[in-house]
Design a protein around this motif. Structure first.
Motif, PDB file in Angstrom:
ATOM      1  N   ALA A  71       0.855  -1.184   0.000  1.00 30.64           N
ATOM      2  CA  ALA A  71       0.000   0.000   0.000  1.00 30.64           C
ATOM      3  C   ALA A  71       0.894   1.237   0.000  1.00 30.64           C
ATOM      4  CB  ALA A  71      -0.895  -0.018   1.227  1.00 30.64           C
ATOM      5  N   ASP A  72       0.375   2.370  -0.476  1.00 30.41           N
ATOM      6  CA  ASP A  72       1.215   3.580  -0.540  1.00 30.41           C
ATOM      7  C   ASP A  72       1.460   4.196   0.838  1.00 30.41           C
ATOM      8  OD1 ASP A  72      -1.363   4.558  -0.226  1.00 30.41           O
ATOM      9  OD2 ASP A  72      -1.379   5.720  -2.100  1.00 30.41           O
ATOM     10  N   ASP A  73       0.535   3.948   1.773  1.00 33.58           N
ATOM     11  CA  ASP A  73       0.734   4.403   3.159  1.00 33.58           C
ATOM     12  C   ASP A  73      -0.234   3.657   4.071  1.00 33.58           C
ATOM     13  OD1 ASP A  73      -1.758   5.616   2.772  1.00 33.58           O
ATOM     14  OD2 ASP A  73      -0.885   7.587   2.397  1.00 33.58           O
ATOM     15  N   ALA A  74      -0.270   4.020   5.341  1.00 34.71           N
ATOM     16  CA  ALA A  74      -1.100   3.297   6.315  1.00 34.71           C
ATOM     17  C   ALA A  74      -2.592   3.543   6.114  1.00 34.71           C
ATOM     18  CB  ALA A  74      -0.700   3.690   7.736  1.00 34.71           C
ATOM     19  N   ASN A  75      -2.929   4.633   5.417  1.00 29.56           N
ATOM     20  CA  ASN A  75      -4.345   4.932   5.191  1.00 29.56           C
ATOM     21  C   ASN A  75      -4.879   4.207   3.966  1.00 29.56           C
ATOM     22  OD1 ASN A  75      -6.925   6.166   5.252  1.00 29.56           O
ATOM     23  ND2 ASN A  75      -6.227   7.733   3.819  1.00 29.56           N
ATOM     24  N   MET A  76      -5.939   3.439   4.146  1.00 27.60           N
ATOM     25  CA  MET A  76      -6.605   2.763   3.033  1.00 27.60           C
ATOM     26  C   MET A  76      -7.914   3.486   2.756  1.00 27.60           C
ATOM     27  SD  MET A  76      -5.234   0.115   1.542  1.00 27.60           S
ATOM     28  CE  MET A  76      -4.452  -1.502   1.723  1.00 27.60           C
ATOM     29  N   ASP A  77      -7.918   4.304   1.728  1.00 29.55           N
ATOM     30  CA  ASP A  77      -9.125   5.026   1.343  1.00 29.55           C
ATOM     31  C   ASP A  77      -9.910   4.142   0.390  1.00 29.55           C
ATOM     32  OD1 ASP A  77     -10.858   6.997  -0.212  1.00 29.55           O
ATOM     33  OD2 ASP A  77      -9.946   8.318   1.281  1.00 29.55           O
ATOM     34  N   TYR A 106      -5.216   2.037   8.792  1.00 30.73           N
ATOM     35  CA  TYR A 106      -6.551   2.540   9.096  1.00 30.73           C
ATOM     36  C   TYR A 106      -7.337   2.752   7.815  1.00 30.73           C
ATOM     37  CZ  TYR A 106      -4.373   7.153   8.305  1.00 30.73           C
ATOM     38  OH  TYR A 106      -3.708   8.216   7.771  1.00 30.73           O
ATOM     39  N   ASP A 107      -8.660   2.824   7.966  1.00 28.68           N
ATOM     40  CA  ASP A 107      -9.510   2.918   6.781  1.00 28.68           C
ATOM     41  C   ASP A 107     -10.267   4.221   6.739  1.00 28.68           C
ATOM     42  OD1 ASP A 107     -11.155   2.034   9.013  1.00 28.68           O
ATOM     43  OD2 ASP A 107     -12.736   1.690   7.543  1.00 28.68           O
ATOM     44  N   THR A 108     -10.462   4.738   5.534  1.00 27.12           N
ATOM     45  CA  THR A 108     -11.256   5.936   5.314  1.00 27.12           C
ATOM     46  C   THR A 108     -12.260   5.637   4.207  1.00 27.12           C
ATOM     47  OG1 THR A 108      -9.288   7.266   5.791  1.00 27.12           O
ATOM     48  CG2 THR A 108     -11.160   8.403   4.769  1.00 27.12           C
ATOM     49  N   GLN A 116      -8.236  10.357  -4.298  1.00 25.61           N
ATOM     50  CA  GLN A 116      -7.807   9.899  -2.979  1.00 25.61           C
ATOM     51  C   GLN A 116      -7.945   8.378  -2.818  1.00 25.61           C
ATOM     52  OE1 GLN A 116     -10.793  11.223  -3.607  1.00 25.61           O
ATOM     53  NE2 GLN A 116     -12.091   9.573  -2.880  1.00 25.61           N
ATOM     54  N   THR A 117      -8.667   7.756  -3.738  1.00 24.37           N
ATOM     55  CA  THR A 117      -9.007   6.332  -3.597  1.00 24.37           C
ATOM     56  C   THR A 117      -7.798   5.410  -3.663  1.00 24.37           C
ATOM     57  OG1 THR A 117     -11.189   6.693  -4.573  1.00 24.37           O
ATOM     58  CG2 THR A 117     -10.351   4.432  -4.601  1.00 24.37           C
ATOM     59  N   ASP A 118      -7.700   4.531  -2.685  1.00 23.70           N
ATOM     60  CA  ASP A 118      -6.710   3.453  -2.745  1.00 23.70           C
ATOM     61  C   ASP A 118      -7.356   2.187  -3.311  1.00 23.70           C
ATOM     62  OD1 ASP A 118      -4.449   4.786  -1.530  1.00 23.70           O
ATOM     63  OD2 ASP A 118      -5.577   4.730   0.346  1.00 23.70           O
ATOM     64  N   ILE A 119      -8.544   1.843  -2.784  1.00 19.52           N
ATOM     65  CA  ILE A 119      -9.255   0.638  -3.226  1.00 19.52           C
ATOM     66  C   ILE A 119     -10.642   1.008  -3.733  1.00 19.52           C
ATOM     67  CG2 ILE A 119     -10.167  -1.627  -2.557  1.00 19.52           C
ATOM     68  CD1 ILE A 119      -8.209  -1.700  -0.231  1.00 19.52           C
ATOM     69  N   GLU A 179      -8.888 -10.194  -0.490  1.00 21.12           N
ATOM     70  CA  GLU A 179      -8.451  -9.204  -1.487  1.00 21.12           C
ATOM     71  C   GLU A 179      -7.912  -7.930  -0.814  1.00 21.12           C
ATOM     72  OE1 GLU A 179      -8.085 -10.615  -4.139  1.00 21.12           O
ATOM     73  OE2 GLU A 179      -9.592 -12.191  -4.065  1.00 21.12           O
ATOM     74  N   ILE A 180      -8.546  -7.522   0.280  1.00 24.68           N
ATOM     75  CA  ILE A 180      -8.038  -6.365   1.038  1.00 24.68           C
ATOM     76  C   ILE A 180      -6.628  -6.687   1.537  1.00 24.68           C
ATOM     77  CG2 ILE A 180      -8.332  -4.996   3.163  1.00 24.68           C
ATOM     78  CD1 ILE A 180     -11.440  -5.401   2.699  1.00 24.68           C
ATOM     79  N   GLY A 181      -6.429  -7.928   1.970  1.00 26.97           N
ATOM     80  CA  GLY A 181      -5.104  -8.374   2.417  1.00 26.97           C
ATOM     81  C   GLY A 181      -4.065  -8.223   1.323  1.00 26.97           C
ATOM     82  N   HIS A 182      -4.439  -8.548   0.081  1.00 23.05           N
ATOM     83  CA  HIS A 182      -3.508  -8.373  -1.044  1.00 23.05           C
ATOM     84  C   HIS A 182      -3.126  -6.893  -1.209  1.00 23.05           C
ATOM     85  CE1 HIS A 182      -3.225 -12.430  -2.322  1.00 23.05           C
ATOM     86  NE2 HIS A 182      -4.403 -12.541  -2.916  1.00 23.05           N
ATOM     87  N   PHE A 183      -4.069  -5.983  -0.930  1.00 23.33           N
ATOM     88  CA  PHE A 183      -3.766  -4.548  -1.065  1.00 23.33           C
ATOM     89  C   PHE A 183      -2.773  -4.059   0.002  1.00 23.33           C
ATOM     90  CE2 PHE A 183      -7.472  -4.353  -3.899  1.00 23.33           C
ATOM     91  CZ  PHE A 183      -6.960  -3.516  -4.883  1.00 23.33           C
ATOM     92  N   THR A 184      -2.603  -4.830   1.072  1.00 25.89           N
ATOM     93  CA  THR A 184      -1.569  -4.471   2.052  1.00 25.89           C
ATOM     94  C   THR A 184      -0.214  -5.040   1.603  1.00 25.89           C
ATOM     95  OG1 THR A 184      -1.668  -6.453   3.466  1.00 25.89           O
ATOM     96  CG2 THR A 184      -3.298  -4.720   3.896  1.00 25.89           C
TER      97      THR A 184
END
Ligand code: CA
Ligand code: CA
Ligand code: ZN
Length: 220
Positions: A71-77, A106-108, A116-119, A179-184
């Protein structure tokens, strides 16, 4: 209609039988409790350390990545690119909230996808992939790497889940967690590891293992 049989008379012999039956039930319950302790899926084992990130994050011929990126940072938007039925949307929310509560990430939630979207979440098909007619349960694709392919980090991606195959229950929740795990950056765990949603295929596990959470926390 079923008529219940009359209760037996409470003689001394019947009481003894009941006591014996109760003892057997108690014994069985204790044995089951012990077995569930021994085989509980989330108990870390000695070989728990071979969980890994799978971050080659290289470009697929179709324009997305072939393996997980960090992920690009700790925030998952996150957002849904198209409206989701709340049955599905609530599970997406719940698994993102779990990532938030169980790890240092953390999630936003943002209602509309944007820069701003990560996922970005899609049901069954996205711009990049169509799962309909396939046996693939879900996919995590980085569609915009941070600083170009080869940098290892994902700026934006698509999470696609095959609702016709997973339904909206336990398998859907497992696939979202996966799938969220893959994004980390998490990759699949080997069979020697404790149970986690990062296992492939049919499962109702919706959490990451202790070792996987440690890996995430070490990174973000
Ligand atoms: Ca981010
Ligand atoms: Ca981003
Ligand atoms: Zn996977």
């Amino acid at each position: 209609m079923i008529v219940a049989p009359a209760s037996p008379l409470g003689g001394a012999h019947t009481r003894r039988s009941r006591l014996a039956a109760a003892a057997v039930v108690l014994l069985l319950a204790s044995a089951l409790a012990l077995m569930s302790l021994l085989f509980a899926p989330n108990v870390p084992s000695a070989s728990a350390d071979d969980v890994s990130f799978g971050s080659t994050c290289s470009q697929h011929t179709s324009g997305y990545n072939a393996a997980p990126c960090f992920a690009d940072d700790a925030n998952m938007d996150f957002c849904t690119a198209v409206p989701w039925d709340s049955t599905y949307g609530n599970v997406f929310m719940a698994r993102m909230a779990y990532l938030d509560s169980a790890t240092d990430m953390y999630d936003t939630y943002t209602a509309t996808c944007g820069a701003q979207t990560d996922i970005g979440g899609w049901l069954n098909s996205s711009k990049e992939i169509d799962l309909r007619g396939s046996t693939v349960l879900g996919a995590a694709l980085c569609t915009k790497p941070l600083g170009g392919w080869g940098n290892g980090k994902c700026d934006q991606g698509s999470l696609v889940v095959h609702s016709a195959l997973t339904g909206s229950g336990a398998q859907f929740a497992k696939t979202m967690c996966h799938e969220i795990g893959h994004f980390t950056g998490l990759w699949h765990y080997s069979s020697s590891n404790p149970g986690s949603c990062m296992v492939s295929g049919a499962s109702s596990l919706t959490t990451y293992s202790t070792a996987e959470r440690a890996l995430i926390n070490g990174r973000y």
